[in-house]
Design a protein around this motif. Sequence first.
Motif, mmCIF file in Angstrom:
data_model
loop_
_atom_site.group_PDB
_atom_site.id
_atom_site.type_symbol
_atom_site.label_atom_id
_atom_site.label_comp_id
_atom_site.label_asym_id
_atom_site.label_seq_id
_atom_site.Cartn_x
_atom_site.Cartn_y
_atom_site.Cartn_z
ATOM 1 N N GLU A 22 11.478 36.067 11.469
ATOM 2 C CA GLU A 22 11.137 34.639 11.508
ATOM 3 C C GLU A 22 11.436 33.983 10.171
ATOM 4 O O GLU A 22 11.417 34.626 9.121
ATOM 5 C CB GLU A 22 9.660 34.475 11.854
ATOM 6 C CG GLU A 22 9.255 35.065 13.206
ATOM 7 C CD GLU A 22 7.768 34.955 13.459
ATOM 8 O OE1 GLU A 22 7.079 34.343 12.600
ATOM 9 O OE2 GLU A 22 7.295 35.479 14.488
ATOM 10 N N ARG A 23 11.708 32.675 10.216
ATOM 11 C CA ARG A 23 11.924 31.873 9.009
ATOM 12 C C ARG A 23 10.637 31.115 8.711
ATOM 13 O O ARG A 23 10.085 30.451 9.591
ATOM 14 C CB ARG A 23 13.090 30.892 9.194
ATOM 15 C CG ARG A 23 14.441 31.562 9.354
ATOM 16 C CD ARG A 23 15.540 30.522 9.568
ATOM 17 N NE ARG A 23 16.867 31.119 9.570
ATOM 18 C CZ ARG A 23 17.456 31.646 10.631
ATOM 19 N NH1 ARG A 23 16.811 31.650 11.804
ATOM 20 N NH2 ARG A 23 18.660 32.179 10.540
ATOM 21 N N ARG A 24 10.186 31.181 7.486
ATOM 22 C CA ARG A 24 8.909 30.572 7.114
ATOM 23 C C ARG A 24 9.079 29.671 5.903
ATOM 24 O O ARG A 24 9.962 29.881 5.061
ATOM 25 C CB ARG A 24 7.877 31.660 6.795
ATOM 26 C CG ARG A 24 7.713 32.712 7.886
ATOM 27 C CD ARG A 24 6.786 33.826 7.415
ATOM 28 N NE ARG A 24 6.817 34.970 8.331
ATOM 29 C CZ ARG A 24 6.057 35.093 9.405
ATOM 30 N NH1 ARG A 24 5.193 34.142 9.709
ATOM 31 N NH2 ARG A 24 6.148 36.166 10.182
ATOM 32 N N HIS A 25 8.208 28.675 5.842
ATOM 33 C CA HIS A 25 8.071 27.785 4.690
ATOM 34 C C HIS A 25 9.392 27.129 4.301
ATOM 35 O O HIS A 25 9.718 26.983 3.118
ATOM 36 C CB HIS A 25 7.483 28.541 3.498
ATOM 37 C CG HIS A 25 6.168 29.201 3.793
ATOM 38 N ND1 HIS A 25 5.004 28.486 3.987
ATOM 39 C CD2 HIS A 25 5.844 30.515 3.959
ATOM 40 C CE1 HIS A 25 4.000 29.325 4.234
ATOM 41 N NE2 HIS A 25 4.499 30.571 4.236
ATOM 42 N N GLY A 26 10.185 26.759 5.299
ATOM 43 C CA GLY A 26 11.407 26.006 5.054
ATOM 44 C C GLY A 26 12.567 26.809 4.524
ATOM 45 O O GLY A 26 13.586 26.223 4.123
ATOM 46 N N ARG A 27 12.467 28.144 4.515
ATOM 47 C CA ARG A 27 13.586 28.957 4.030
ATOM 48 C C ARG A 27 14.680 29.012 5.085
ATOM 49 O O ARG A 27 14.412 29.032 6.284
ATOM 50 C CB ARG A 27 13.117 30.369 3.677
ATOM 51 C CG ARG A 27 12.244 30.431 2.438
ATOM 52 C CD ARG A 27 12.042 31.876 2.007
ATOM 53 N NE ARG A 27 11.198 32.593 2.939
ATOM 54 C CZ ARG A 27 9.880 32.738 2.829
ATOM 55 N NH1 ARG A 27 9.250 32.180 1.809
ATOM 56 N NH2 ARG A 27 9.204 33.431 3.722
ATOM 57 N N SER A 28 15.925 29.099 4.626
ATOM 58 C CA SER A 28 17.074 29.142 5.539
ATOM 59 C C SER A 28 17.364 30.547 6.033
ATOM 60 O O SER A 28 18.226 30.734 6.887
ATOM 61 C CB SER A 28 18.321 28.574 4.858
ATOM 62 O OG SER A 28 18.636 29.328 3.698
ATOM 63 N N VAL A 29 16.671 31.546 5.493
ATOM 64 C CA VAL A 29 16.877 32.938 5.886
ATOM 65 C C VAL A 29 15.556 33.497 6.402
ATOM 66 O O VAL A 29 14.473 32.978 6.113
ATOM 67 C CB VAL A 29 17.388 33.787 4.696
ATOM 68 C CG1 VAL A 29 18.759 33.334 4.260
ATOM 69 C CG2 VAL A 29 16.410 33.738 3.531
ATOM 70 N N THR A 30 15.664 34.574 7.178
ATOM 71 C CA THR A 30 14.469 35.229 7.694
ATOM 72 C C THR A 30 13.799 36.035 6.582
ATOM 73 O O THR A 30 14.382 36.268 5.517
ATOM 74 C CB THR A 30 14.832 36.154 8.860
ATOM 75 O OG1 THR A 30 15.702 37.195 8.372
ATOM 76 C CG2 THR A 30 15.552 35.382 9.959
ATOM 77 N N ASP A 31 12.561 36.455 6.858
ATOM 78 C CA ASP A 31 11.852 37.272 5.876
ATOM 79 C C ASP A 31 12.606 38.564 5.583
ATOM 80 O O ASP A 31 12.631 39.036 4.440
ATOM 81 C CB ASP A 31 10.445 37.597 6.385
ATOM 82 C CG ASP A 31 9.526 36.384 6.343
ATOM 83 O OD1 ASP A 31 9.942 35.359 5.782
ATOM 84 O OD2 ASP A 31 8.398 36.472 6.877
ATOM 85 N N LEU A 32 13.244 39.149 6.618
ATOM 86 C CA LEU A 32 13.977 40.392 6.415
ATOM 87 C C LEU A 32 15.213 40.154 5.549
ATOM 88 O O LEU A 32 15.498 40.939 4.631
ATOM 89 C CB LEU A 32 14.371 40.991 7.763
ATOM 90 C CG LEU A 32 15.157 42.307 7.711
ATOM 91 C CD1 LEU A 32 14.354 43.376 6.986
ATOM 92 C CD2 LEU A 32 15.526 42.778 9.114
ATOM 93 N N GLU A 33 15.958 39.100 5.824
ATOM 94 C CA GLU A 33 17.137 38.796 5.009
ATOM 95 C C GLU A 33 16.733 38.487 3.568
ATOM 96 O O GLU A 33 17.440 38.857 2.621
ATOM 97 C CB GLU A 33 17.903 37.621 5.609
ATOM 98 C CG GLU A 33 18.539 37.919 6.962
ATOM 99 C CD GLU A 33 19.107 36.682 7.617
ATOM 100 O OE1 GLU A 33 19.952 36.812 8.508
ATOM 101 O OE2 GLU A 33 18.690 35.565 7.224
ATOM 102 N N LYS B 170 17.905 45.661 11.078
ATOM 103 C CA LYS B 170 17.790 44.422 11.850
ATOM 104 C C LYS B 170 16.363 44.298 12.368
ATOM 105 O O LYS B 170 15.665 45.306 12.517
ATOM 106 C CB LYS B 170 18.769 44.434 13.029
ATOM 107 C CG LYS B 170 20.238 44.471 12.622
ATOM 108 C CD LYS B 170 21.137 44.517 13.842
ATOM 109 C CE LYS B 170 22.606 44.571 13.430
ATOM 110 N NZ LYS B 170 23.509 44.648 14.607
ATOM 111 N N PRO B 171 15.892 43.074 12.646
ATOM 112 C CA PRO B 171 14.526 42.921 13.175
ATOM 113 C C PRO B 171 14.379 43.661 14.501
ATOM 114 O O PRO B 171 15.255 43.618 15.368
ATOM 115 C CB PRO B 171 14.378 41.414 13.335
ATOM 116 C CG PRO B 171 15.388 40.817 12.408
ATOM 117 C CD PRO B 171 16.537 41.772 12.382
ATOM 118 N N SER B 172 13.256 44.371 14.645
ATOM 119 C CA SER B 172 12.984 45.125 15.872
ATOM 120 C C SER B 172 12.277 44.235 16.894
ATOM 121 O O SER B 172 12.087 43.033 16.676
ATOM 122 C CB SER B 172 12.133 46.352 15.545
ATOM 123 O OG SER B 172 10.850 45.943 15.088
#
Length: 710
Positions: free
Chosen positions: A19-30, A98-100
């Motif tokens: 998921e992308r949080r707090h306006g970031r353009s990348v996911t938490d994993l990336e 990759k996200p599971s």
Amino acid sequence: MAQKEATIYIVDVGRSMGERRHGRSVTDLEWAMQYVWDKITTTVGNGRKTANVSVLALRSDDTSNELREDAHNSNISVLSRLGQVLMPDIRSLRDSIKPSNTNRGDAISAIVVAITMINEFTRTLKYKRKIVLVTNGTGPMSDNGLEEIQKKIVSDGIELAILGADFDDPEYGVKEEDKDPHKAQNESLLRGFAEGCEGTYGTLEEAIAELETPRIKAVNPMPSFKGMLRLGDSQKYDTAVQIPVERYPRTYVARPPSASSFVPVSKTTQEEEGDQKPSHGDALTAVRMARTYQVDDPSAVGGKVDVERDDLAKGYEYGRTAVHISQIDENITRLDTFACLDLIGFISQDKYDRYLHISNANIIIPERANDKASLALSSFTHALHLSSFYAVARMVTKENRAPLVVLLAPSINAGYECLVEVQLPFSEDVRSYQFPPLDKVITVSGKTISEHRNLPNQDLQEAMDNYVDSMELDHKDELGNDVLPIDESFSPLLHRIESAVRYRAVHPDNPILESPEILTKFAHPDEELVKNSASSLENLISKADVKKVPPKTKGRKRQRETEKPLSGLDVDALLNQEPKRANISPDNAIPEFKQMLSRAENIETINGAVKQLCAIIESQIKNSLGDANYDRVVEELGTLRDELVDYEEPALYNDFLRSLKSKILLEELGGDRRELWWLLRRSKIGLIDRKASDRSEVSEEEAKEFLSPN
């Protein structure tokens, strides 16, 4: 020898990490993998076989670990075993991380699995052990047996680092608003766990921000000399002094990684290696260099004959003659030396000029674990310091090496003493150059003039002094910090290339990222300095009467007016009185071609000169014995290209070059002349494109395609 390392990265790949949080353009994993990839690629770049890395996937879809029989260790997968990481491993990890589709999986259990893997791999050997956990803290976590796990980490000497996405860190200034209670509880658990085993706990934002700061590579220097620092001949005199010392580099030039040449793997090579479909980056093979030696032989085909390296003899140029010296005679010229560091004199510090250094600095320290040597060298160092003297010594680093004359300077700091050593020049190394004085002009008659048009007047001198003073860097900013701290100045060339290589290794198809600000901050003067010195600069420009030089016009030779000589004598008019040359001689083609163009009064004359030179070029190729005329042809084509760019006639050159390429490839100019085409490609003598001439109809892409091998 480099220390052995065993590092395991535990990467949370749960569904919530996608998921992308707090306006970031990348996911938490990336976002988290930016840190992990940087660390892994840095390890790969070092190329050390003793640096072992493993990657564990937390909250994965399946379970693959040595403790999988325990239900608490489910949804934990080993993506790579401990070992040296290479480029194929990076590609495999890139596809696996990759996200599971699940959020199940305990982070503490993943740490237990990592501890087990490290202990089985390192056993009781001396290793630097480390576990790094990156997570967003949203998965389930159990606090059972935390104290035993902490004791195990401490007893095994394992360094633990826990980094979390959006973890609160008051010291760094990060606090997530409206935090989920479950995540807050997990953060508290992980913080206490890390502090209990003397580990590191922090927010991922701080870790990624620190990636922009280049990391200084720590090296273990090797001694370049081990021997005796001697004062007097110990074989003749009992009073001679000998101190066992070692020599290490103090400063060393850090160089960026060098590039190597590679070519696409041919189909034959792929079949030999059994690689039918090479992956991206694997379809390259290293270039093997082969060197051949030739000598002129008129009776041989092509005028040259190959010779073996063993048949060559070493010669030295004496004027225009090669003087041969055999190996036996050359050995006589070598000095029979042995490793030593002998003191030959002393010089006062105020009589030595620092510009005489001709090498990097080294340090001389006493022999390791030798208290007697430490005391003796310390006494000698303090004696030099108190007397304000430097020592001059003769050094031979290894047997039969050329001797060096070095300077030994005392260096005394709190808790550390040594001698700083630099190489001194011999008399042949000193070059004395004479320059005219900067503050006066001496005429031919010997008269001294202090006011001259080439000398700055007093007003200009004061304006320059004020401008230099206004650009001084030795001042503080508003917070009292140095404007130019030396420990924050990094080499843009070195670190930019290294970061680009690391990023391209993981992302082969993405464009290279922009340089971080810390590398470019010194590319331009400090804004505050420029602002403060603006008035001084304007005054300097006014006093120096600086004027902008108009840009040089490219081409336009035919429209350019001939400059009139100061003497008033029109040399061109005198030369034009001679009969104009009608034909260009093949023996003096380039000068006569330029003369004919300079005297051309119409376009027909230019066309005639170009046709003559083109015919000469084709004739030289056709009648060339091997590659005898190739260098002359390349030079003539280069001259033809440059002149027609200036005379704004690119079409004449482009038409001829297209015809010439066709004739070379069709072997219409005396046989196989593909080597000539290779020389033209190497010299980049291609078509004139629009970038070189506005009147050209050839684009840059067409010009590049024209220089293709076929």
